[in-house]
Design a protein around this motif. Structure first.
Motif, PDB file in Angstrom:
ATOM      1  N   LYS A 273       0.803  -1.237   0.000  1.00  0.00           N
ATOM      2  CA  LYS A 273       0.000   0.000   0.000  1.00  0.00           C
ATOM      3  C   LYS A 273       0.834   1.285   0.000  1.00  0.00           C
ATOM      4  O   LYS A 273       0.583   2.189  -0.797  1.00  0.00           O
ATOM      5  N   ASP A 274       1.839   1.329   0.877  1.00  0.00           N
ATOM      6  CA  ASP A 274       2.640   2.548   0.982  1.00  0.00           C
ATOM      7  C   ASP A 274       3.530   2.805  -0.239  1.00  0.00           C
ATOM      8  O   ASP A 274       4.081   3.897  -0.381  1.00  0.00           O
TER       9      ASP A 274
ATOM     10  N   PHE B 198      -1.146   6.815  -3.911  1.00  0.00           N
ATOM     11  CA  PHE B 198      -2.057   7.288  -2.858  1.00  0.00           C
ATOM     12  C   PHE B 198      -2.708   6.122  -2.122  1.00  0.00           C
ATOM     13  O   PHE B 198      -3.878   6.193  -1.746  1.00  0.00           O
ATOM     14  N   GLY B 199      -1.923   5.044  -1.938  1.00  0.00           N
ATOM     15  CA  GLY B 199      -2.454   3.898  -1.202  1.00  0.00           C
ATOM     16  C   GLY B 199      -3.596   3.208  -1.920  1.00  0.00           C
ATOM     17  O   GLY B 199      -4.502   2.664  -1.295  1.00  0.00           O
ATOM     18  N   GLN B 200      -3.573   3.279  -3.253  1.00  0.00           N
ATOM     19  CA  GLN B 200      -4.683   2.724  -4.026  1.00  0.00           C
ATOM     20  C   GLN B 200      -4.205   1.933  -5.235  1.00  0.00           C
ATOM     21  O   GLN B 200      -3.139   2.202  -5.782  1.00  0.00           O
TER      22      GLN B 200
ATOM     23  N   LEU C  23      -0.616   1.524 -13.028  1.00  0.00           N
ATOM     24  CA  LEU C  23      -0.020   1.130 -14.302  1.00  0.00           C
ATOM     25  C   LEU C  23       1.450   1.525 -14.286  1.00  0.00           C
ATOM     26  O   LEU C  23       1.787   2.643 -13.899  1.00  0.00           O
ATOM     27  N   GLU C  24       2.314   0.587 -14.694  1.00  0.00           N
ATOM     28  CA  GLU C  24       3.742   0.898 -14.792  1.00  0.00           C
ATOM     29  C   GLU C  24       4.200   0.761 -16.232  1.00  0.00           C
ATOM     30  O   GLU C  24       3.831  -0.185 -16.935  1.00  0.00           O
TER      31      GLU C  24
ATOM     32  N   LYS D 161       5.199   5.087 -12.736  1.00  0.00           N
ATOM     33  CA  LYS D 161       3.941   4.556 -12.210  1.00  0.00           C
ATOM     34  C   LYS D 161       2.850   5.613 -12.260  1.00  0.00           C
ATOM     35  O   LYS D 161       3.109   6.787 -11.992  1.00  0.00           O
ATOM     36  N   ALA D 162       1.629   5.186 -12.536  1.00  0.00           N
ATOM     37  CA  ALA D 162       0.496   6.107 -12.423  1.00  0.00           C
ATOM     38  C   ALA D 162      -0.735   5.362 -11.927  1.00  0.00           C
ATOM     39  O   ALA D 162      -0.953   4.192 -12.268  1.00  0.00           O
ATOM     40  N   GLY D 163      -1.510   6.043 -11.115  1.00  0.00           N
ATOM     41  CA  GLY D 163      -2.719   5.434 -10.571  1.00  0.00           C
ATOM     42  C   GLY D 163      -3.966   6.078 -11.157  1.00  0.00           C
ATOM     43  O   GLY D 163      -3.895   6.785 -12.153  1.00  0.00           O
ATOM     44  N   GLN D 164      -5.074   5.814 -10.510  1.00  0.00           N
ATOM     45  CA  GLN D 164      -6.407   6.334 -10.888  1.00  0.00           C
ATOM     46  C   GLN D 164      -6.952   5.603 -12.121  1.00  0.00           C
ATOM     47  O   GLN D 164      -6.530   5.852 -13.257  1.00  0.00           O
TER      48      GLN D 164
ATOM     49  N   ALA E 289      -8.126   7.588 -15.298  1.00  0.00           N
ATOM     50  CA  ALA E 289      -6.995   8.259 -15.952  1.00  0.00           C
ATOM     51  C   ALA E 289      -6.161   7.236 -16.731  1.00  0.00           C
ATOM     52  O   ALA E 289      -5.749   7.481 -17.869  1.00  0.00           O
ATOM     53  N   VAL E 290      -5.936   6.076 -16.124  1.00  0.00           N
ATOM     54  CA  VAL E 290      -5.182   5.004 -16.774  1.00  0.00           C
ATOM     55  C   VAL E 290      -5.937   4.493 -18.007  1.00  0.00           C
ATOM     56  O   VAL E 290      -5.359   4.299 -19.078  1.00  0.00           O
TER      57      VAL E 290
ATOM     58  N   TRP F 139       1.433  10.151 -21.739  1.00  0.00           N
ATOM     59  CA  TRP F 139       1.813   9.795 -20.367  1.00  0.00           C
ATOM     60  C   TRP F 139       1.814  11.034 -19.470  1.00  0.00           C
ATOM     61  O   TRP F 139       1.368  10.972 -18.323  1.00  0.00           O
TER      62      TRP F 139
ATOM     63  N   LEU G 249      -1.587  11.667 -18.518  1.00  0.00           N
ATOM     64  CA  LEU G 249      -1.999  10.698 -17.491  1.00  0.00           C
ATOM     65  C   LEU G 249      -1.558  11.174 -16.108  1.00  0.00           C
ATOM     66  O   LEU G 249      -2.319  11.096 -15.141  1.00  0.00           O
TER      67      LEU G 249
ATOM     68  N   ASP H  66      -3.920  13.925 -15.129  1.00  0.00           N
ATOM     69  CA  ASP H  66      -5.256  13.378 -14.848  1.00  0.00           C
ATOM     70  C   ASP H  66      -5.297  12.642 -13.515  1.00  0.00           C
ATOM     71  O   ASP H  66      -6.281  12.728 -12.776  1.00  0.00           O
ATOM     72  N   ALA H  67      -4.228  11.887 -13.214  1.00  0.00           N
ATOM     73  CA  ALA H  67      -4.222  11.084 -11.987  1.00  0.00           C
ATOM     74  C   ALA H  67      -4.247  11.973 -10.749  1.00  0.00           C
ATOM     75  O   ALA H  67      -4.978  11.691  -9.783  1.00  0.00           O
TER      76      ALA H  67
ATOM     77  N   ASP I  91      -7.774  13.527 -10.436  1.00  0.00           N
ATOM     78  CA  ASP I  91      -8.767  12.586  -9.914  1.00  0.00           C
ATOM     79  C   ASP I  91      -8.542  12.292  -8.431  1.00  0.00           C
ATOM     80  O   ASP I  91      -9.497  12.038  -7.688  1.00  0.00           O
TER      81      ASP I  91
ATOM     82  N   TYR J 131      -4.042  12.656   5.275  1.00  0.00           N
ATOM     83  CA  TYR J 131      -3.493  11.598   4.412  1.00  0.00           C
ATOM     84  C   TYR J 131      -3.263  12.143   3.006  1.00  0.00           C
ATOM     85  O   TYR J 131      -2.186  12.006   2.426  1.00  0.00           O
TER      86      TYR J 131
ATOM     87  N   ARG K 169       0.512  13.876   1.230  1.00  0.00           N
ATOM     88  CA  ARG K 169       1.063  13.306  -0.015  1.00  0.00           C
ATOM     89  C   ARG K 169       1.105  14.335  -1.147  1.00  0.00           C
ATOM     90  O   ARG K 169       2.051  14.379  -1.931  1.00  0.00           O
TER      91      ARG K 169
END
Lengths: 204, 204
Positions: free
Chosen positions: A44-45, A49-51, A55-56, A61-64, A67-68, B84, B87, B90-91, B94, B129, B133
């Motif tokens: 998680k850490d 954002f712990g989520q 995608l790598e 790396k990118a989350g959401q 957006a991905v 990218w 992205l 966007d991330a 969001d 939290y 970040r």
């Protein structure tokens, strides 16, 4: 050689399934990493954002999830041809996400009485409000959610559609023939059909 | 000649203020239509999903505040140089929207006891939290939320930041010097500074 893309999520469809649909649709090799819940606290850490999903690609790396999915939609040529077309796709995706969030709030409600009242309102008002309008959009858009052709909005909607079915406890699409036809059409795309057959089985 | 863009929202900052910041930043003339609540019922059915804001351009309409802001961010050259980079923008947008939604749920909670408990958790856990970040991201990104330069993510964050202040009942940014510096920097951009001075006054 390792695949250029790595998608990390829990062992389920959930918020990662749209991206898996898109990668499969585009024939893009990717590492489909599925984290067991027991291993999640350690990981998680290390996420933005712990989520999940994350995608790598190329060491970044990118989350959401949405957006991905938008990024992957462009990668596999399921985006618009200009910025306004992409706005039309984005707007319908965010609208479907609004409906999803309204349903998720009910799922997480712990007070049973309140949950029952919320469910009734959702089934009588919220879900029909959204689906009636989405049905009309698909009808006038040659069977698709945007631009009169297949876009990543369709893959988003179809990959997320079990949420609506499960919530209503029935085949909600029975009442919306254009949405049903869209779902059947997307799930019948050869790469998606193959993925549905071979993907790991999971409840969500 | 009428402006090429028309942005319709209620008479407040709310979900339209990011788009107004972007249009002002880009020096793009637009019609800033503000609907009074008494007039909303008649207009509601003419919007795509009964919601505002709606952006109109070249005879077309699109809703969803973040989708509209993304479109305008590209228009005024505050987007990334490739998919990218977009992205990454966007991330973070969001993610900030996730925090906003978590706060809005509390605002709309009617059970006072539950609202109090939710507020306490948000102030002690959720808000710190996220902001801790985001603070770290801005610190390592040369004072910006993404790409080490000004993007529409920054204008989104700053235009939405009163939500966080109002909710916490204090200048929440006092604890986050990098976020505070970002806010002050954006609000000091000449076009934004001028807009803040001349915009209609409203509570939200």
């Amino acid at each position: 050689m390792a695949p250029a893309y790595k998608l990390t999520y829990f062992n389920g469809r959930g918020l990662a399934e749209t991206s898996r649909y898109l990668l499969k649709y585009g024939g893009i090799d990717f590492e489909d990493v599925r984290v067991e819940h027991a291993d999640w606290p350690q990981l998680k850490d290390k996420t933005p954002f712990g989520q999940l999903p994350v995608l790598e690609h190329n060491g970044k790396k990118a989350g959401q999830s949405i957006a991905v999915a938008r990024y992957l939609g462009k990668l596999v040529k399921l985006a618009g041809k200009d910025d306004w077309e992409n706005l039309e796709i984005d707007a319908v995706v965010d609208t479907i996400n609004d409906l999803r969030l309204k349903i998720m709030v009910i799922r997480f409600e712990k007070d049973e009485e309140k949950k029952k009242a919320m469910t009734e309102t959702a089934l009588k008002e919220t879900v029909p409000y959204y689906l009636t309008r989405l049905e009309a959009i698909v009808q006038k858009n040659k069977g698709y959610l945007a631009l009169g052709k297949l876009t990543w909005a369709d893959l988003y909607f179809v990959s997320m559609s079990p949420t609506f079915d499960t919530f209503t406890g029935e085949d909600v699409f029975a009442k919306y023939p254009n949405l049903k036809a869209l779902r059947d059409k997307v799930d019948a795309l050869p790469a998606i059909k193959k993925w549905i057959e071979e993907r790991p089985k999971s409840e969500f």
